[in-house]
Design a protein around this motif. Structure first.
Motif, mmCIF file in Angstrom:
data_model
loop_
_atom_site.group_PDB
_atom_site.id
_atom_site.type_symbol
_atom_site.label_atom_id
_atom_site.label_comp_id
_atom_site.label_asym_id
_atom_site.label_seq_id
_atom_site.Cartn_x
_atom_site.Cartn_y
_atom_site.Cartn_z
ATOM 1 N N MET A 1 0.837 -1.211 0.000
ATOM 2 C CA MET A 1 0.000 0.000 0.000
ATOM 3 C C MET A 1 0.877 1.269 0.000
ATOM 4 S SD MET A 1 -3.019 0.785 2.743
ATOM 5 C CE MET A 1 -4.216 -0.450 2.350
ATOM 6 N N GLY A 2 1.995 1.235 0.766
ATOM 7 C CA GLY A 2 2.948 2.343 0.779
ATOM 8 C C GLY A 2 2.336 3.659 1.204
ATOM 9 N N LEU A 3 1.587 3.653 2.281
ATOM 10 C CA LEU A 3 0.815 4.828 2.690
ATOM 11 C C LEU A 3 1.389 5.429 3.971
ATOM 12 C CD1 LEU A 3 -2.209 6.067 2.119
ATOM 13 C CD2 LEU A 3 -2.784 4.717 4.127
ATOM 14 N N CYS A 22 -0.857 -1.798 13.518
ATOM 15 C CA CYS A 22 0.493 -2.393 13.604
ATOM 16 C C CYS A 22 0.447 -3.914 13.757
ATOM 17 C CB CYS A 22 1.278 -1.766 14.755
ATOM 18 S SG CYS A 22 1.747 -0.063 14.389
ATOM 19 N N LYS A 23 -0.709 -4.422 14.166
ATOM 20 C CA LYS A 23 -0.846 -5.890 14.297
ATOM 21 C C LYS A 23 -1.001 -6.563 12.933
ATOM 22 C CE LYS A 23 -2.852 -6.561 18.839
ATOM 23 N NZ LYS A 23 -4.002 -5.918 19.447
ATOM 24 N N ILE A 24 -1.322 -5.757 11.904
ATOM 25 C CA ILE A 24 -1.558 -6.362 10.584
ATOM 26 C C ILE A 24 -0.276 -6.291 9.769
ATOM 27 C CG2 ILE A 24 -3.034 -6.319 8.540
ATOM 28 C CD1 ILE A 24 -4.878 -4.454 10.178
ATOM 29 N N THR A 25 0.365 -7.421 9.612
ATOM 30 C CA THR A 25 1.678 -7.406 8.949
ATOM 31 C C THR A 25 1.558 -7.180 7.442
ATOM 32 O OG1 THR A 25 1.475 -9.798 8.951
ATOM 33 C CG2 THR A 25 2.928 -8.830 10.627
ATOM 34 N N SER A 26 0.361 -7.494 6.881
ATOM 35 C CA SER A 26 0.227 -7.381 5.420
ATOM 36 C C SER A 26 0.078 -5.931 4.942
ATOM 37 C CB SER A 26 -0.979 -8.193 4.956
ATOM 38 O OG SER A 26 -2.152 -7.676 5.559
ATOM 39 N N LEU A 27 -0.158 -4.988 5.867
ATOM 40 C CA LEU A 27 -0.351 -3.600 5.443
ATOM 41 C C LEU A 27 0.989 -2.854 5.444
ATOM 42 C CD1 LEU A 27 -3.576 -2.490 7.402
ATOM 43 C CD2 LEU A 27 -3.391 -3.001 4.976
ATOM 44 N N ASP A 28 1.269 -2.191 4.320
ATOM 45 C CA ASP A 28 2.507 -1.418 4.239
ATOM 46 C C ASP A 28 2.181 0.038 4.572
ATOM 47 O OD1 ASP A 28 4.934 -0.343 3.619
ATOM 48 O OD2 ASP A 28 4.694 -0.529 1.438
ATOM 49 N N ILE A 29 2.061 0.305 5.880
ATOM 50 C CA ILE A 29 1.663 1.659 6.307
ATOM 51 C C ILE A 29 2.714 2.214 7.249
ATOM 52 C CG2 ILE A 29 -0.054 3.001 7.585
ATOM 53 C CD1 ILE A 29 -2.192 1.201 6.653
ATOM 54 N N TYR A 133 -17.872 6.996 6.611
ATOM 55 C CA TYR A 133 -18.675 7.655 5.578
ATOM 56 C C TYR A 133 -17.823 8.726 4.909
ATOM 57 C CZ TYR A 133 -22.123 10.154 2.950
ATOM 58 O OH TYR A 133 -22.796 10.735 1.902
ATOM 59 N N PRO A 134 -17.832 8.855 3.583
ATOM 60 C CA PRO A 134 -18.424 7.934 2.614
ATOM 61 C C PRO A 134 -17.471 6.757 2.381
ATOM 62 C CG PRO A 134 -17.511 9.823 1.465
ATOM 63 C CD PRO A 134 -17.264 10.060 2.930
ATOM 64 N N GLU A 135 -17.743 5.984 1.322
ATOM 65 C CA GLU A 135 -16.899 4.824 1.065
ATOM 66 C C GLU A 135 -15.515 5.263 0.603
ATOM 67 O OE1 GLU A 135 -18.473 2.353 -2.010
ATOM 68 O OE2 GLU A 135 -18.819 4.025 -3.354
ATOM 69 N N ASN A 136 -14.523 4.491 0.980
ATOM 70 C CA ASN A 136 -13.147 4.758 0.562
ATOM 71 C C ASN A 136 -12.404 3.425 0.569
ATOM 72 O OD1 ASN A 136 -10.176 5.143 1.413
ATOM 73 N ND2 ASN A 136 -10.749 7.149 0.632
ATOM 74 N N GLN A 141 -10.175 -1.172 3.283
ATOM 75 C CA GLN A 141 -9.147 -2.214 3.314
ATOM 76 C C GLN A 141 -8.504 -2.273 4.708
ATOM 77 O OE1 GLN A 141 -6.216 -1.603 0.268
ATOM 78 N NE2 GLN A 141 -5.081 -3.432 0.862
ATOM 79 N N ILE A 142 -8.257 -1.113 5.299
ATOM 80 C CA ILE A 142 -7.623 -1.092 6.629
ATOM 81 C C ILE A 142 -8.600 -1.602 7.685
ATOM 82 C CG2 ILE A 142 -6.664 0.400 8.447
ATOM 83 C CD1 ILE A 142 -5.667 2.278 6.179
ATOM 84 N N PHE A 143 -9.794 -0.971 7.748
ATOM 85 C CA PHE A 143 -10.705 -1.304 8.851
ATOM 86 C C PHE A 143 -11.299 -2.711 8.724
ATOM 87 C CE2 PHE A 143 -11.149 3.487 9.378
ATOM 88 C CZ PHE A 143 -10.422 3.513 10.549
#
Ligand SMILES: NC(=O)c1ccc[n+]([C@@H]2O[C@H](COP(=O)([O-])OP(=O)(O)OC[C@H]3O[C@@H](n4cnc5c(N)ncnc54)[C@H](OP(=O)(O)O)[C@@H]3O)[C@@H](O)[C@H]2O)c1
Length: 257
Positions: A1-3, A22-29, A133-136, A141-143
């Motif tokens: 994701m690189g965010l 931070c518990k989600i290793t698959s997210l590149d944040i 709200y609204p959709e994003n 993907q994060i939540f």
């Protein structure tokens, strides 16, 4: 994701969200928090390599692709007005009762890049569903990985989720009233508190196991006909308890609008 995700306000809810992400290793944040509230920011940075502490509000805004506004409601207009935002930046407000239109005015930002979310502290353990709200796509993907996400159909519906999240206090008031009554009648205080908390925990677990939740049906299933459970619920309604709660929620909604 690189965010790069920045948090304006490093309090209770920021702490919980950062821990959830931070518990989600698959997210590149990469996460940026304010130095202010050192107790929380210092701890987060020490625990998680992806968290960096930033000295001041404007520097935080400058480095964030997505910026979460997690300040107390009262200071939001004044603090946002001091900051310069980049047009393409995405702002996500966790602040109750300030709608997107007003946020757009305070920030001088395009309303299309302004979102609202209402996470609860249980997000830290991935235990709460977050209305947005609204959709994003990115937020969803994060939540969706921190306990679930609900996209409200409109801002009115989003406000109702916020009202739902504000029913935590009355839940504890109710639990306290039950336990206190048992205590005044002769149980030990600690005993009464443990008994009630265990009872409510089990009821909540039972509810979550339902394929489709129907509170009236659950009430009937947990009330022997002619028994005390049935009687207490009936007396509560007959003496105006349910109506009073409706009035209280109506009043709170009106005051917040
Ligand atoms: N807690 C929840 O369950 C929850 C859930 C959903 C939404 N919210 C909303 O999220 C927002 C934050 O709630 P919270 O519970 O996290 O509040 P909080 O624990 O009081 O945190 C607020 C943070 O903002 C900081 N702050 C104060 N003035 C500031 C400024 N001028 N610039 C930058 N930072 C500043 C505070 O620092 P100091 O401590 O140094 O003052 C503190 O770290 C509120 O609008 C709340 O209604 C909270």
């Amino acid at each position: 994701m690189g965010l790069t995700l920045g948090f304006l306000g490093t309090g209770v809810i920021t702490d919980a969200i950062v821990r959830a992400i931070c518990k989600i290793t698959s997210l590149d944040i990469s996460i940026k928090v304010l130095a202010r509230s050192t107790a929380i920011s210092g701890k987060l940075a020490a625990e998680f390599p992806q968290v960096e502490v930033i000295a001041d509000n404007q520097s935080l805004v400058d480095v964030s692709d997505f910026l979460v506004i997690a300040l107390k409601r009262q200071i939001v207009p004044e603090e946002l007005a001091k900051l310069q935002f980049k047009q393409e930046q995405v702002l996500i407000s966790l602040v109750p009762t300030i709608n997107r239109q007003r946020l757009a005015e305070y920030t001088r930002h395009p309303i299309d890049n302004i979102y609202r979310a209402v996470p609860l502290p249980f997000i830290a353990e991935h235990q709460s569903v977050t209305p947005i709200y609204p959709e994003n796509t990115t937020l969803q993907q994060i939540f969706s990985q921190t306990g679930g996400v609900i996209v409200a159909a409109d801002e009115k519906q989003f406000e109702l989720f916020m009202m739902g999240g504000s029913m935590m206090g009355i839940y504890f008031k109710f639990a306290d009233s039950c336990a206190r009554w048992l205590f005044t009648q002769g149980l030990e205080e600690k005993q009464a508190n443990i008994y009630i908390s265990q009872l409510f925990h089990c009821l909540s677990q039972q509810t979550r196991l339902q394929e489709s939740i129907n509170f009236s049906k659950l009430q009937a299933e947990h009330s022997t006909p002619g028994g005390t459970n049935e009687m207490i619920a009936r007396l509560f309604v007959e003496q105006g308890g349910a109506e009073l709660l409706n009035h209280v929620f109506d009043d709170a909604l009106t005051i917040n609008q």
